[in-house]
Design a protein around this motif. Structure first.
Motif, PDB file in Angstrom:
ATOM      1  N   ILE A 187      38.666  50.192  43.145  1.00 23.34           N
ATOM      2  CA  ILE A 187      38.711  48.988  42.734  1.00 23.34           C
ATOM      3  C   ILE A 187      39.942  48.420  43.057  1.00 23.34           C
ATOM      4  CG2 ILE A 187      39.075  47.445  40.668  1.00 23.34           C
ATOM      5  CD1 ILE A 187      36.425  48.583  40.697  1.00 23.34           C
ATOM      6  N   ALA A 188      41.102  48.845  43.378  1.00 23.95           N
ATOM      7  CA  ALA A 188      42.363  48.333  43.892  1.00 23.95           C
ATOM      8  C   ALA A 188      41.996  48.282  45.375  1.00 23.95           C
ATOM      9  CB  ALA A 188      43.646  49.691  43.734  1.00 23.95           C
ATOM     10  N   GLY A 189      41.308  49.070  46.102  1.00 23.93           N
ATOM     11  CA  GLY A 189      41.158  48.601  47.389  1.00 23.93           C
ATOM     12  C   GLY A 189      40.188  47.273  47.442  1.00 23.93           C
ATOM     13  N   LEU A 190      39.336  47.148  46.609  1.00 22.50           N
ATOM     14  CA  LEU A 190      38.394  45.871  46.648  1.00 22.50           C
ATOM     15  C   LEU A 190      39.086  44.643  46.314  1.00 22.50           C
ATOM     16  CD1 LEU A 190      35.210  47.171  44.750  1.00 22.50           C
ATOM     17  CD2 LEU A 190      35.418  46.437  46.898  1.00 22.50           C
ATOM     18  N   ARG A 191      40.125  44.819  45.549  1.00 18.99           N
ATOM     19  CA  ARG A 191      41.167  43.764  45.252  1.00 18.99           C
ATOM     20  C   ARG A 191      41.893  43.412  46.488  1.00 18.99           C
ATOM     21  NH1 ARG A 191      46.581  43.492  41.350  1.00 18.99           N
ATOM     22  NH2 ARG A 191      47.238  41.481  41.935  1.00 18.99           N
ATOM     23  N   GLY A 250      39.576  42.797  35.926  1.00 20.25           N
ATOM     24  CA  GLY A 250      38.507  43.980  36.111  1.00 20.25           C
ATOM     25  C   GLY A 250      39.276  45.359  36.358  1.00 20.25           C
ATOM     26  N   GLU A 251      40.156  45.338  36.943  1.00 21.53           N
ATOM     27  CA  GLU A 251      40.876  46.732  37.481  1.00 21.53           C
ATOM     28  C   GLU A 251      41.755  46.977  36.026  1.00 21.53           C
ATOM     29  OE1 GLU A 251      44.462  48.396  40.351  1.00 21.53           O
ATOM     30  OE2 GLU A 251      43.961  46.135  40.482  1.00 21.53           O
ATOM     31  N   GLY A 252      42.319  46.086  35.497  1.00 21.26           N
ATOM     32  CA  GLY A 252      43.132  46.604  34.066  1.00 21.26           C
ATOM     33  C   GLY A 252      42.126  46.958  33.329  1.00 21.26           C
ATOM     34  N   TRP A 253      40.925  46.330  33.031  1.00 19.98           N
ATOM     35  CA  TRP A 253      39.907  46.862  32.039  1.00 19.98           C
ATOM     36  C   TRP A 253      39.390  48.134  32.290  1.00 19.98           C
ATOM     37  CZ3 TRP A 253      35.009  48.265  32.827  1.00 19.98           C
ATOM     38  CH2 TRP A 253      34.195  48.298  31.562  1.00 19.98           C
TER      39      TRP A 253
END
Length: 262
Positions: A187-191, A250-253
């Motif tokens: 997810i971090a990479g997608l951001r 989304g990452e935080g959730w």
């Protein structure tokens, strides 16, 4: 001594102050004539032009239509980058031989700036969808692969050992052990990929597109319509910020759901 976190209202207040200072300086520069209005229109002129572009066509379409064209290319490129980069990164994290084969090639290609692919994109695809998608892919692909790879490589060894003791096969190991454990990293990479892909899109549209915000800005630059150029820049910034905020939420959730933060 660690500083206490600011509240939401305080962060909004400081952010509003920063925006106000920038607009104030901008207004001062235009009002004093320090910068000719032809090259730096006032904030009111840009705001007025921005609102006009929402309903009046320029370079063949209104600003929302140009944005929709840009976002379509962007979605194709980012989805393709994720669809290729994430599985490949997971496979490289599990199969050492594949890692040894792909890494030298990947390391050689990932340092080529996406904009450097523009000549090839123009030759291969012209000004259709394919050229910009290729350039977006070039910008968004590396973070997808790298973060998936790192997520797979740093899975807790005891989970892998337990799965091996149960006789888990390679594909089940990747899908049921590596993938869930690597999700936060993915997810971090997608951001990161989303931001780089959006930046790459605009660069691509400046050269190899016949529609989109970048194309609109090029047409405005050719006729010295600076307010239109700046309106396009504002639209790019707002959409990019919205994409990043959505992915950040989304990452935080996901991190809260997995108990990785309070």
């Amino acid at each position: 001594m660690k500083q206490s976190a600011l509240s939401l209202s305080q962060r909004l207040g400081w952010g509003l102050l920063g925006v106000t200072l920038i607009i104030g300086l901008w207004t001062l520069l235009t009002a004093t004539g320090f910068v000719p209005r032809q090259f730096l229109p006032s904030p009111l002129e840009v705001a007025s032009r921005f609102l006009t572009l929402l309903t009046s066509p320029f370079a063949g379409a209104t600003l929302p239509v140009h944005l929709a064209s840009s976002f379509q290319r962007y979605a194709y490129g980012v989805v393709l980058a994720a669809a290729v980069g994430i599985p490949l990164g997971l496979l490289m994290g599990w199969f050492r031989l594949l890692d040894d084969i792909v890494t030298p090639i990947f390391d050689g290609l990932r340092f080529i700036a996406p904009i450097a692919w523009v000549p090839f994109a123009a030759l291969w695809f012209g000004t259709g969808v394919g050229g910009p998608v290729m350039i977006i892919f070039a910008g968004a692909f590396p973070p997808c692969l790298i973060n998936a790879y790192r997520g797979a490589r740093f899975v807790e060894p005891r989970l892998i050992e337990a799965a091996r003791m149960l006789g888990t096969g390679h594909m089940r190991m990747i899908v049921e052990i590596l993938l869930p454990a690597a999700v936060p990293s993915i997810i971090a990479g997608l951001r990161v990929s989303a931001g780089l892909g959006w930046q790459s899109l605009v660069g691509a549209e400046l050269i190899v597109a016949a529609a989109g915000v970048g194309f609109m800005m090029v047409q405005a630059q050719g006729s010295v319509q600076t307010a239109t150029v700046m309106s396009g820049m504002i639209a790019i910034g707002v959409v990019g910020m919205a994409i990043d905020m959505a992915l950040r939420q989304g990452e935080g959730w996901l991190r809260r759901r997995r108990g990785l933060e309070n």
